[in-house]
Write a protein that holds these residues in place. Sequence first.
Motif, PDB file in Angstrom:
ATOM      1  N   ALA A 179      34.778  35.749  27.522  1.00  0.00           N
ATOM      2  CA  ALA A 179      34.760  37.205  27.378  1.00  0.00           C
ATOM      3  C   ALA A 179      34.995  37.887  28.723  1.00  0.00           C
ATOM      4  CB  ALA A 179      33.432  37.655  26.772  1.00  0.00           C
ATOM      5  N   LEU A 180      34.357  37.380  29.774  1.00  0.00           N
ATOM      6  CA  LEU A 180      34.537  37.966  31.097  1.00  0.00           C
ATOM      7  C   LEU A 180      35.975  37.835  31.591  1.00  0.00           C
ATOM      8  CD1 LEU A 180      31.283  36.803  32.947  1.00  0.00           C
ATOM      9  CD2 LEU A 180      31.773  39.033  31.944  1.00  0.00           C
ATOM     10  N   GLN A 181      36.655  36.777  31.170  1.00  0.00           N
ATOM     11  CA  GLN A 181      38.046  36.583  31.580  1.00  0.00           C
ATOM     12  C   GLN A 181      38.943  37.726  31.124  1.00  0.00           C
ATOM     13  OE1 GLN A 181      39.821  32.878  30.437  1.00  0.00           O
ATOM     14  NE2 GLN A 181      38.918  31.750  32.127  1.00  0.00           N
ATOM     15  N   GLU A 182      38.582  38.370  30.032  1.00  0.00           N
ATOM     16  CA  GLU A 182      39.403  39.466  29.523  1.00  0.00           C
ATOM     17  C   GLU A 182      39.568  40.574  30.571  1.00  0.00           C
ATOM     18  OE1 GLU A 182      41.072  39.405  26.776  1.00  0.00           O
ATOM     19  OE2 GLU A 182      40.172  37.607  25.902  1.00  0.00           O
ATOM     20  N   ILE A 183      38.502  40.873  31.299  1.00  0.00           N
ATOM     21  CA  ILE A 183      38.590  41.916  32.317  1.00  0.00           C
ATOM     22  C   ILE A 183      39.422  41.436  33.498  1.00  0.00           C
ATOM     23  CG2 ILE A 183      37.273  43.539  33.721  1.00  0.00           C
ATOM     24  CD1 ILE A 183      36.977  43.757  30.630  1.00  0.00           C
ATOM     25  N   ASP A 184      39.305  40.144  33.842  1.00  0.00           N
ATOM     26  CA  ASP A 184      40.172  39.580  34.880  1.00  0.00           C
ATOM     27  C   ASP A 184      41.638  39.807  34.534  1.00  0.00           C
ATOM     28  OD1 ASP A 184      37.775  38.665  35.794  1.00  0.00           O
ATOM     29  OD2 ASP A 184      38.256  36.545  35.716  1.00  0.00           O
ATOM     30  N   TRP A 185      41.984  39.469  33.284  1.00  0.00           N
ATOM     31  CA  TRP A 185      43.383  39.609  32.862  1.00  0.00           C
ATOM     32  C   TRP A 185      43.802  41.067  32.825  1.00  0.00           C
ATOM     33  CZ3 TRP A 185      46.081  35.710  33.712  1.00  0.00           C
ATOM     34  CH2 TRP A 185      45.681  34.421  33.398  1.00  0.00           C
ATOM     35  N   ALA A 186      42.906  41.944  32.425  1.00  0.00           N
ATOM     36  CA  ALA A 186      43.247  43.369  32.369  1.00  0.00           C
ATOM     37  C   ALA A 186      43.609  43.903  33.747  1.00  0.00           C
ATOM     38  CB  ALA A 186      42.076  44.163  31.783  1.00  0.00           C
ATOM     39  N   ILE A 187      42.760  43.617  34.741  1.00  0.00           N
ATOM     40  CA  ILE A 187      43.015  44.098  36.095  1.00  0.00           C
ATOM     41  C   ILE A 187      44.296  43.479  36.639  1.00  0.00           C
ATOM     42  CG2 ILE A 187      42.109  44.281  38.435  1.00  0.00           C
ATOM     43  CD1 ILE A 187      40.578  45.878  36.298  1.00  0.00           C
ATOM     44  N   ASN A 188      44.500  42.194  36.366  1.00  0.00           N
ATOM     45  CA  ASN A 188      45.715  41.533  36.836  1.00  0.00           C
ATOM     46  C   ASN A 188      46.959  42.143  36.204  1.00  0.00           C
ATOM     47  OD1 ASN A 188      47.613  38.710  36.309  1.00  0.00           O
ATOM     48  ND2 ASN A 188      46.984  39.254  38.383  1.00  0.00           N
ATOM     49  N   GLU A 189      46.908  42.394  34.890  1.00  0.00           N
ATOM     50  CA  GLU A 189      48.066  42.995  34.217  1.00  0.00           C
ATOM     51  C   GLU A 189      48.361  44.393  34.755  1.00  0.00           C
ATOM     52  OE1 GLU A 189      48.926  42.020  29.842  1.00  0.00           O
ATOM     53  OE2 GLU A 189      46.732  41.962  29.944  1.00  0.00           O
ATOM     54  N   ILE A 190      47.308  45.147  35.029  1.00  0.00           N
ATOM     55  CA  ILE A 190      47.498  46.494  35.576  1.00  0.00           C
ATOM     56  C   ILE A 190      48.127  46.412  36.971  1.00  0.00           C
ATOM     57  CG2 ILE A 190      46.271  48.520  36.458  1.00  0.00           C
ATOM     58  CD1 ILE A 190      44.319  48.166  34.093  1.00  0.00           C
ATOM     59  N   ASP A 191      47.637  45.498  37.803  1.00  0.00           N
ATOM     60  CA  ASP A 191      48.202  45.349  39.150  1.00  0.00           C
ATOM     61  C   ASP A 191      49.659  44.910  39.099  1.00  0.00           C
ATOM     62  OD1 ASP A 191      45.849  46.121  40.284  1.00  0.00           O
ATOM     63  OD2 ASP A 191      45.218  44.121  40.919  1.00  0.00           O
ATOM     64  N   VAL A 192      49.973  43.999  38.195  1.00  0.00           N
ATOM     65  CA  VAL A 192      51.362  43.537  38.066  1.00  0.00           C
ATOM     66  C   VAL A 192      52.255  44.680  37.601  1.00  0.00           C
ATOM     67  CG1 VAL A 192      52.899  42.013  36.761  1.00  0.00           C
ATOM     68  CG2 VAL A 192      50.755  41.123  37.700  1.00  0.00           C
ATOM     69  N   ALA A 193      51.758  45.492  36.674  1.00  0.00           N
ATOM     70  CA  ALA A 193      52.536  46.637  36.197  1.00  0.00           C
ATOM     71  C   ALA A 193      52.801  47.630  37.325  1.00  0.00           C
ATOM     72  CB  ALA A 193      51.794  47.326  35.050  1.00  0.00           C
ATOM     73  N   ARG A 194      51.887  47.686  38.289  1.00  0.00           N
ATOM     74  CA  ARG A 194      52.047  48.573  39.452  1.00  0.00           C
ATOM     75  C   ARG A 194      52.824  47.894  40.580  1.00  0.00           C
ATOM     76  NH1 ARG A 194      46.344  49.777  41.286  1.00  0.00           N
ATOM     77  NH2 ARG A 194      47.336  51.377  42.610  1.00  0.00           N
ATOM     78  N   ASP A 195      53.199  46.637  40.364  1.00  0.00           N
ATOM     79  CA  ASP A 195      53.959  45.852  41.344  1.00  0.00           C
ATOM     80  C   ASP A 195      53.165  45.637  42.632  1.00  0.00           C
ATOM     81  OD1 ASP A 195      56.178  44.337  42.032  1.00  0.00           O
ATOM     82  OD2 ASP A 195      57.147  45.983  43.101  1.00  0.00           O
ATOM     83  N   ILE A 196      51.853  45.443  42.498  1.00  0.00           N
ATOM     84  CA  ILE A 196      51.036  45.175  43.678  1.00  0.00           C
ATOM     85  C   ILE A 196      50.260  43.868  43.534  1.00  0.00           C
ATOM     86  CG2 ILE A 196      50.754  47.631  44.201  1.00  0.00           C
ATOM     87  CD1 ILE A 196      47.884  47.389  43.103  1.00  0.00           C
ATOM     88  N   GLY A 197      50.475  43.148  42.478  1.00  0.00           N
ATOM     89  CA  GLY A 197      49.695  41.935  42.251  1.00  0.00           C
ATOM     90  C   GLY A 197      50.564  40.743  41.933  1.00  0.00           C
TER      91      GLY A 197
END
Length: 411
Positions: A179-197
């Motif tokens: 369950a906690l991994q879901e937030i990891d993936w969310a932040i990572n996806e957001i950073d990738v969408a912003r081209d900073i991750g």
Amino acid sequence: MPELLSPRIDAISFRQLRLFESVGRLCSVRRGSEECNLSQPAVTQSLAKLEQMIGVELFERRPSGSYLTPLGRILYSRVVRMLKQMVTALFELEVPGGQVGAEAIVHRLTRSQVRSLVAIIEHGTFAAAAAALQITEGSLQRAARDLECNLRKNILFRSADGVIVTPAGIACGRRMSLALQEIDWAINEIDVARDIGESRIVIGALPFGGSVLLASMLDEFLATQSKVDVRIATESTSEMMQLLRDGKVDLVIGLTQETVGDDLVSQTLAETPYEVVARRGHPLTGQSHVNHEDLIKYDWVVGMPNSNRRNCFDRLFIDGPKPRTPIATSALLFIRHLLAGSNRLTLMTSYELQHETMLVRVPIDVPLPCPTIGITTRADWLPTALHRDFINLIKSRVNTRSIMGVTRTAA
């Protein structure tokens, strides 16, 4: 997930995420504050802090309400999944009150409580878990006690080796970890969408089929991804399936298993029949027909117990005497060298055999099982855009005809 994400993620409280989910679902700060029994200024302040921590606007504020932005929707879908998985974990733990009780407890849980359980399970002792979390052992013990009080369920017991987690507590903790991994993936996806991750993908390659398929298309995948960290795990089938269940790998490539459980699902890519294989110039490769009596004259290299390949071997000789099997291994490199310098035999899939230069098919008269090569994931897994791109590339590159059809001369 990349280690640099951890401090940001750990700073986000469950309370913030619950408020975010409520406002996102109701499209209203006012209605969200009423549902969560908080004042509107408190909810507004909490959401503003959440946006500041993540670095993006999660809501578009209008006179008619607050509406999720595209990046807000990424986080929202993951938060919903996190809360649902936590409720399921507590329901399966059989906390008092059933489903309703589980939902009520989730609203009281804190990140430190859940993190303490996950760390104790992962590191084995309070001392090691506290060191990993960089907190005192006393702080960890308090968090664990608070968790038990919240659950109204004993998940810890004292043994001769110290305080350990019960089997039911371990099962609950593993689901909480997912369950906690879901937030990891969310932040990572957001950073990738912003081209900073940088995206990470952890792929499990099974010893037979998976490693060969992965190696054949990995360069092409990397050429399409400018910021990606690919990690490849290679373990036995049983160990790999446990890593998948625990969220240590994202997906597994290789021969699909006959029984994987309701919590895992497999997507079939192609059929790849087994072949009896020997070195070039082996006495049997010069025969036009090979029967059971011929096969039992030679030593075999077989798969590990309970593996797909071992089961196929057992079925091949189920009605008669078996050949000697002094060596069992899942390491293709060892198998290749063991056969190349001897008259040993083994089983390989037609897809694997296509990539061999020293080994050839033995023309046997007996039909062999036809397993499938595919991708196995957790049943409730939500892939990221990177995962979807990877899976689509594999599907587009797997040529069923080339996997099925193997024609080799017995030179």
